[in-house]
Every structure is written in C-alpha cells, then in structure tokens.
Motif scaffolding. Structure first.
Motif: not given
Lengths: 660, 660
Positions: A157, A159-160, A162
C-alpha cells in the motif's frame, strides 16, 4: 543477469509523463530523481522542450542512449503504447506508477500491458505503485526526507509506505530500500524480498502484504532469504472486516489468515500484529546487540520492576536467576534495605555509579539486560544512557523514562544499543525476535499408493467405509468396524466386534451425521437389530464400530488456493467449534512439526494431563500420514472428527473426504 | 468533618526535617511547598535559625499557630517522637515520607507510629510515600513540572508516580492530584479514590496498586465513586514473577490477580494491562467527546483502512454500516474509482476540502469517527486537524501520521478532541472505555438454612454423600444416587436407579477419585457386585449414581483473604486444567452475572453450540445457589466437577467441600 537488477541498479532512467507542473506526480518523481540519481536521467514529454532544465524527448525512442529503467506516470489509456515503445527501445525494467488497473476491475488492460512487456523481457513493478527508494535514488512521489540505514521496506500500500518513511524518520530508523509493490502484475513480493536478502546494505526486511498471488514461489524462495536475514511480515486483511476493505484496495484477494500464518512460520518469517510492533522490532533488528529470551531487569523503581516482570511472564519469556556469588557482590553496592534479586531494584537513590557497578557485576550473565531508569533528583536519563553505552555487546537494552528521555534515546541509538520509552514495547520486541521460527522448505513430492489411487479413482467424494479403508492403506489405526445392509448382518458384525458398539448411518455423501440424529452409542447385543431398524430409515447402509474412549481430537486437511495443502489439528467434537484451538501447518509435516501443532493447539497438554499415558506418538504419526495423503491424492477437503487417542493409540473413527 | 480533608486542603503546613542542604529530601519538599502553597508554611529544624529564608522552629509545639498538616522527612527512629509532638500540638493530618517501615520488615515501628497518631485522631498518609500534589500545592520531592488538568493519579509506588508525572507532562495530560499511597498504614486507597471522586477538579482517576488490604471497604466504597467518574486500575504483581517482586517492594502481599479482576469488575472499574494503556485511555477521559463502540473509519490511505478494520474487529468493536443515502452523497465527493463504504477511503489525493465534505455528510451518524490522515503532498496533518476541530462533539478522534503530527496533535488537544499517532492505541482505548462494567454493590447477607447448618456442624469437610445432601437442600439437582456398604446393598441401589450406573469410592475426606482409579462408568446390572468388590478395597463405602451425559462444567467457590467469597465457573473434567477458561465473580451473584460468567468462560458457547437444547437456565440457577451457599455457610473451598448440563437440567455429580 535477470533484468530485475535494472529495476534497482539502473545506469539510465527515463520518466514518461515528466510534467512541467510542480503538483503533478510525474514532475515530483522527476524532481526526486534529479536530486538523488547520479546516472543519466531523461524526461519524456511531447509538449515540452525541457523539464526542470533538462532537455525533454517526445518518446523514449528518440533518446540517443540505452535506457535501463523506464518510469511511467501517464494516464492508463496510454500505458500500452508507452510499453510498446519501451520494447522497441530495449528498455530493461519499468515502474508503472499510473493507477486504475486491476484494483478497479480493469484486469484486461493490465494483462495487455504485461503481455507487451514480456515480449521485450521487461520486468515491471506495479502498476498502481508509489515507486521505490534505493540507496542511490528516490523514484517516488513523496517529499519525505529519508534517513539512510539498513532496514528494507516492502509494502503493498502506498499510504503505508509513506507512513513507514515518516516513522522511520521520526524514530530514527534508517532505511536502505522502500519498495511499493502495487498490483504485482509482474514483479512479486518474493522476488523483491529475495533481492533485498542478498543486498549488502540491508540488515532486516519488513513486509506489508494484503495477499500473496504465487504461494509456491513464496514458499520456495523465502526460506533462503530468511536464512540470510530476518524478514518481518505484517498482513492487512486478517479478519473478515479487514479482508473486505483489502479487496477494493490493491485488488488482491486476501486469503485465509490462518493459512498465511502457517506459510510465514514455514519460511521462518516473523509475523507481527500492527505497525507499532514493526517499530518496536526495528529497534532490535537495526543493531547487533545479542538478544536472549532470558532477561535480567535492572531498575531504580520497584514499581517498574513489578510491572516489567509481569509483562515478561505474560510474553512467555524468562526472568533469569542471579547466581549466589553475584548476589553477594550486588549486596555490597546496594543499600541494606534492598535484597539483590531479579528484578534488581537499585532503589530510588541510585546514582550513575551504582548503575555502573551493578552492570559490571552482572556483565558475565548471558542474558538480555533490560536497564530501566526513572529520572529522579539523583539521576537523569542521559546519565544512565552514557553508563549503559559502556556495556554495548553484552545484551543491554535501555528504557529511559523522564523529561530528558529523548536525548537519552539518541545517545543509546548512536552507540548502537536498542532503546525504548515503554518497557512493554521492548518486551514484545524481544518475544517476537527470540521466538522466530526456523525456516523450512516444503517439497511436495507425490508418491501415491496404488490401492489408494484405485480407491479414489473418478470419485468426487468417498463414502465413509471407503474413507476408513483409505485410513488403513495409509497405516492409520481405526476401531474394528463393518457396514451392514440388514438386521442380521448388523447383529453378526456387532457380535464379531464385541460390545458395546457405536452404530451410525452410512450415507453416500459426507454429511454431519450427528445433526441427522444418525449416531447411536452404547449399543448392547440385545439392541443391535432395533437400532439398525431405526437408522436404516435414514440410510439402508449402517456403519458399526467398536466403541472407544479417550481424548477426541480433530485432524483435518484442505487445499488452499494460494499455499496448497494444509493440515489442521484441534480439539475434536464440540470443542473444535467453540474453542477454535486449531493449529495449521503446510503439508507435508515432519514429526517435530506435528508435535508443534499439538503444543500450539493445546492437545499436547490435554493428552499429558493427569498422566493418563495416552499415546501421543501414534497421533503424531497419524498427522504426518494425513499430511502426506492429502498431497499424494490431491484431496480438496477432509476431516477426521474425532480421532480417539487413548493408551492403545490414535484411532480414526469418523472420516469425511472430498476429492478435488 | 473527617480529618482526611486536612491532608488535601490544609491551611497550615509544617515540614519536620526541612533541611538547609539542597540535595536532602526535606529541603526539596520544603522548597516545592514554598513555591506552590499559599497558606502558612513552617520548617521544623532544631539546628537552623531559618530554612530557605523562612524562620525555623525546633518542634511543632513551638509554632504559635494551629497546624493542619505535618510532613515528616526525618530518620525512622525519630518518627514516633515527632508523632507524639503532633498529637500534643493537635495536628490534624500527616504525611510520612520517611521509609524503612513495613516494606523492610519493620512492622512493629509502623504500628507504634500509627497507634500514637490514632490517639490524636491524626490521619496518616504513608509511611514510605513520595508525597502528594494537589491543585494548591506540591508536597513531593520531585522536580518535575506538572501540567494542571483534570486527571487524578493514585499510586502505590513512588517511582511510578514520578513516571506518570513525566508522561503527563510529555503527552500533555493535565493532572489534578497525584497521591503516593506508600505503605497505607492508615489512609487507604479506597479513601483517596472516594475523596477524588467527589473533587470537582477531577474528571477521571487512575490508580496503580500492588495489593488491597481492606477488601470489604474497597467493595463498599468504590461502586459509588465509579458512578461519579471513571476509575482506571493498573495492578502490579499480576503474575507469579511480578508478585514476587511486589512483595519486597511496598510490602503489600499481592493477592490472586483473578480475584482482584473480579473485584474491579464488581465495582465498575476499568482494568488495564500496562502504562501505555493508561496513557491511551487518559486521552479519551480528559475530554467530553462522546465515544461509542460502533466506529466509522475515514482515511486517505487504503492500507491504513485495512489495518484499522482488523484492529477494530480484534478488539470486539463494530464497523458501522453507512446508510445508502449517505453512500450516495459520499459518492459525489469521491473519485469515480472509489466506492463509499466503511472504512471510507478518501484516496491519496484527498485534500482538506474532501475531508471536510465527508465529515459533513457523515455528521449525523451516531458513532465514533476515527479520522486518519496520512500526510501526503496534497494534504498535511495540521490541515486535517483544523478540519476535524469543526466537528467537535460529534464523536471524532484524530489519528495524524506525518512529520507535522506533533503540531496536529496539539491543535486537536487544544480543541478538546482525543488525538493519537498510532490507530491501534485509539482502538484499544475505545475498547476499554466502551466495555467498562456496571458498578455493583455486593451485600453479603447470611441466612443459612437450618438443615444445612445441622449438616455441616463441627465438620472440617464434608463426605461426598453429605455434600450431595447439601446440594439438595440448596435446590441444586443431582442424579439419582445412593451409597452402599455391601455387594447386596449396591445391587439394590443400582436396580432402583436403573442402568447403566456410575460407581465411585466414597472416602471420608475430599480426594481426587479419578487419580485413585476410584471411578467406574458404564456399570451394567450384571457387573455391580464385581465392581463393588473391586472399589471396596479402597473404601468400604461406595457411591452409586445414575449415569448422565451432557456438557461437563466446573463450578467452584473459595474464600479470598482480601475480597471474601468468590464463585468460579469453567470447563469441567480435564478441560479446566488445560484451557484455564475459568471466570471469577464475587459472591453472591445474580442471574445476569451468572450468565456473564458463562459467556466469559465460553461455557455459553459450548451449551448453545449445535442447538442441543441444553438447559442453560438450570446452570445459571445452580451458580446463583452456590454463590449464596458459600456465603451462608462460610465455606473455605469447594468444587463441583463436573456439573452435567443436558436438556433436563444441570446436575451436580461430584462435590467436594472444605469448611472454614
């Protein structure tokens, strides 16, 4: 050389879709590369003369140079055409940052792009990836600064990814690689993990996954990777709610979490519960401090000692016993009111010198030393951080509590000593690290026995008497049994078996017999015909068995779509549904793994409780046989419920088998 | 008015042992008071003219004023004499900071001091206390700054007290009181908790205990305190290792943790696992944001959504279903590739406006809204913190992840919104808060039945047939039974009962019959005499019972030295030892509590599995009866193992009773 190498170590990179507009993904990626990459870098933009001061080209084909890595940020409709140009140009590897493929139902477009890439032997990361960071360049669209170090991150993912970069920066965890996998249309997680396991700058690998597409390669590749360095897994979609969220996220179907757990255990990976654990564990894995499951707690606060002891026991770790001579030495440096023991309470007036002397005395103790300091008027966190630093390499971990703890943490970390603020975080990390499983390679040889093949030939499922015969072929014990088609035959069979007997319906399909009221126990000689008459109203054929006693165990098998055959062990009868104490392992299992299954499911405790002399070895052999049988015969689903285990062995009494 | 009030709200304070040397405890305490206390303050020091510029006295008796609170920091040998002077002077309350009493085996000295204090009606905090902090003064020897607020801290360990003040400061948790209990020779934890529960400046109370000395007062006082405000407990010494550390610490004997858990549940307290949970929960309790166990997750990262959903399910909380009309509204503000559902993925390009619109649409949803923001190029943590602040009072909690998260946390906290960095911390806190038990008052009336009193009169334990009769007196079902002293009598009894029967030895003392091989099941008519002959070699008296089937349940009772009578429920037979699924409750229990015990121990699941129609109500009545019986008859220890529960009721088959 596999072209995968060019994904991580390219000499030249082209960015297709390198925009002139600062807020566009293509521009951010290009600028990140411009400020980090020392090789040749080319922006591709048909509408611009230059991007960020670098001459732009209309197509990769126009570049007067070889291109190792092509990065794609253009809209998805254009991606197939760009990939065609990559093939023509002879590009070696590609990163497709563009999203909108399989994760939103556009599988067809994704296949099209990958098929084009395969023609040219181009390895593809993505699509729908956030990019990668290597020791040599940053090809992502984040602005985050990255502290360089020895932890490799692999995430499904963006987002994870980042998030992990953020926390790495915040908690001073250095990163070697960050690789966002995206949809894994071509390059898979096991290839990336394998690559990082061979990378000299990476010391440990952390992986966030929502699903695994190629279980076989996962199981083949990772045991060797784990032998090279620790690999830590965090899985999203572990519960039904999580799984439903995962489906719409990166388009990967989250399989059964229990099977995934078994797979991670098989390859020797460490499976953690959440992001916080990832951070806790990173603090141990970054450094070379030896870590043992035996622990000595040294503190200046009795209350902390009490709480940490609790936490250590709860986590299944051990408080080490201090030898008597060491206690005598410690007695000399402690106030008279304090008794030397573990946890070692140096008391509230302990200063730097007392900590130093205590650590010197216990120096030769082979264990993890959890040194806790509560800042008090007579001592500061930084004082003790400097003191602990003198004992690096002796298994020390620092826990500093007080207003100057941040500075203390920095001192410890710069020395290379794991350091925490919360003791429970350290204890959890020690537990994960010291209880990591041994890596194993599962090789699924098939050598079916001829009579077994004959038995299952062209069948979708087995009748219960066929299943009983199959057990016997595989050397698994059964109670005395027979099937009857008439009252007289029933009486004859039961007389042969001896009383009391169990009588059950014998349907042509695997069914829950109990729910149909199709099982009668404790049948005596005089009742056999009556019971036959009653049961034969449900099925004409009736199974008659010797009645056994003992512990009821459940042994099952299934074929997982990702990881293949799995064997399951748990409590039999009603307990399997209520306690859910079922342990899973990939097939085939060896004797030691079968025993681990018994320990994990608590069956071992149940068998050995009250010294009843139940035959655990027979059950272990049964589990091993079942684990081979399901592979040999490619069985889709089966269970024995129960296996009766008593002092004479383990007996399969009710077997249901569904063949693929 | 109780003199306790003067401990917390004195108008005048004397510090005995107020030293001129800065590093001495007495000096630190005096200076802390000097800079915080607005009332009259007197140093007592026979060797100095003044301390810190304040005129010193040789004794309290010399002070030309009333003294409400006397603080003692002199060596332990002198404490009795100082206390005598307090009595003469008419001091109302005292804090003994001096250590070296019961915690190191000097119980006698401690009793001496307290006996002196009692003559004058002086309430004493300590000895071996770290002091107290109130909204009006700091009478401790820590240098820590304290952020003022609404959380009350009560601790048994000084080191933990300092730690909590540190974290309160670090994580911006405001403190109203910090009270270090010390040895609790006079003032007890329940009095302090009761005091704080009535204090207008305190919103929630956190208590660290290693043991409770007066269980009866604890149980009487705390339900009312909990009704006023949440009380959170952390217990040191929960495991055997922790308990051994606790014994030498503040000298309190750590009782059984399971019984303590039952006591906290009874009074309605929240029991947490560690210091970290204390912090997590404080973040909710400091503010008035409504918290529900139904949760909506809003995020800009799909991966976070997946992980948080997992965590929510693991913690037994619910993901709320978004109504269709709301989904339609959300669809309008989301990109076309995103499907509105819970977790609500606003996707990686979500900006401040999209968060605001989403929150506005879901505003009327009655649930906890966990708003997660991962800082990305298009959005920062502070942006979203400000956005969330507009929705205060609607059940919002902020989770901010990124390099500016500290600033974001501050923005949220200053608005009065709970804010976390790790989503799992928020989820745990919500679980603790929403699953807190209802406070109950246990009133232990005694109304023994005459025939029961007759039966147990002058006995230390009961024979099994006496125990069976006791069951019948208390209305508890038993199988048909009888005891035989000869083969013929056995045959007659068994014939009356009907076959098969169970035959067991019937010893004069409660024993484990199975281990003596003293139980034979499935005995048929023709075998009765043979079995009698065999068993009577062990005991002449043999118990014969109707053979039952059904679920085997364990029901026990014991008298805890601190909290009195406790009833226990778990799996019967071997499972009680292996699974340890035993649930505890203080006696007497009502029907709803008995049912909770069945749910907690999973017996409820076992009874209702496969729709067998087992009589749960009969078991509930049995538990209620046992819980009253052990109180009525002041029973020290008892168990029924097993109670057979089937469709006809719950039957006590094997009962062992030890009377006090």
């Amino acid at each position: 050389m596999d072209n995968l190498e060019f994904l991580f170590k390219p000499k030249s990179i082209a960015v297709v879709g390198a925009s002139r507009y600062k807020e566009k993904v293509g521009n951010v990626v290009f600028r990140n590369l411009l400020s980090t990459f020392n090789g040749k870098l080319y922006p591709i933009n048909p509408k611009a003369e230059d991007v960020e001061g670098v001459k732009a080209y209309k197509s990769v084909k126009d570049i007067p140079d070889n291109i190792d890595l092509g990065i794609i940020t253009v809209p998805r409709e254009v991606v197939p055409q760009v990939m065609e140009e990559f093939v023509e140009k002879g590009v070696k590897a590609s990163i497709i940052i563009t999203a909108g493929f399989r994760e939103v139902g556009e599988e067809k477009l994704e296949y099209e792009v990958i098929n084009i890439a395969r023609k040219g032997g181009i390895r593809v990361l993505g699509p729908n990836t956030f990019g990668i960071i290597t020791p040599e360049f940053n090809a992502t669209f984040t602005y985050t600064d990255v502290k360089r170090g020895n932890i490799g991150l692999v995430v499904q993912s963006g987002g994870l990814g980042v998030y992990m970069l953020n926390w790495a920066q915040k908690f001073r965890v250095g990163i070697s690689y960050m690789i966002s996998l995206g949809n894994q249309a071509d390059v898979k997680e096991y290839e990336v993990i394998d690559y990082l396991s061979r990378d000299a700058e990476t010391r440990a690998i952390f992986v966030y996954l929502e699903g695994v597409s190629d279980g076989t390669s996962f199981l083949e590749t990772l045991p060797d990777a784990v032998r090279r360095k620790p690999v830590v897994f965090l899985k999203g979609g572990t519960t039904s709610q999580g799984a439903s969220a995962a489906k719409t996220h990166t388009g990967s179907l989250a399989g059964s979490f229990e099977v995934f757990k078994a797979a991670v255990k098989t390859v020797g990976g460490i499976l953690i519960d959440n992001l916080h654990d990832m951070l806790n564990l990173a603090k141990i894995l970054m450094y070379s401090e030896p870590i043992s499951n035996e622990i000595l707690v040294i503190t200046n606060s009795g209350g902390h000692g009490v709480l940490v002891s609790d936490e250590i026991e709860r986590n299944g770790l051990k408080m080490i016993e201090i030898p008597e001579w060491m206690k005598r030495e410690l007695g000399k440096i402690l106030p008279p009111t304090s008794i030397p023991k573990n946890p070692l309470d140096l008391t509230g007036d302990a200063n730097r010198e007392r900590y130093y002397n205590a650590l010197k005395i216990v120096n030769s103790l082979n264990c993890t030393k959890l040194v806790i300091v509560q800042a008090l008027p007579m001592v500061s966190c930084t004082d003790i951080a400097r003191t602990i630093s003198n004992f690096k390499g002796k298994g020390v971990i620092g826990i500093t509590m007080g207003l100057d703890e941040d500075m203390a943490l920095k001192i410890l970390e710069s020395t290379g000593i794991p350091a925490y603020t919360f003791p429970e975080d350290a204890v959890r990390a020690i537990r994960y690290y010291t209880s990591r499983p041994l890596p194993r390679k599962k090789i699924r040889t098939v050598q079916p026995i001829e009579s077994a093949m004959e038995l299952i030939k062209e069948k979708k499922s087995l009748k219960d008497y066929e299943a009983m015969k199959l057990m016997e072929i595989y050397g698994i014990k059964t109670p005395k049994w027979g099937t009857a088609l008439s009252e007289d035959e029933a009486q004859q069979i039961a007389d042969n078996i001896g009383y009391p007997v169990v009588m059950k319906i014998s349907p042509d399909e695997p069914l829950h017999k109990t729910e149909l009221k199709g099982v009668v126990v404790n049948v005596e000689k005089e009742d056999v015909k009556k019971v036959y008459a009653q049961l034969s109203k449900i099925t004409k054929r009736v199974m008659i068995q010797q009645q056994l006693s003992g512990l009821e165990v459940y042994v099952g098998g299934l074929k997982d779509p990702v990881f293949g055959h799995v064997v399951l062990v748990g409590s039999g009868g009603i307990y399997v549904e209520v306690l859910r104490n079922v342990a899973y392992a990939l097939s085939p299992v060896y004797e030691d793994e079968a025993q681990e299954l018994l320990v994990e499911s608590k069956i071992h405790d149940m068998l050995t409780a009250r010294k009843r002399g139940y035959d655990e070895n027979s059950l272990i052999r049964t589990i091993v046989s079942i684990s081979r049988m399901i592979v040999d015969l490619n069985i889709k689903e089966m269970d024995i419920n129960p296996v009766f285990v008593n002092e004479y062995g383990a007996f399969a009494t009710d077997v249901r088998i569904v063949i693929s």
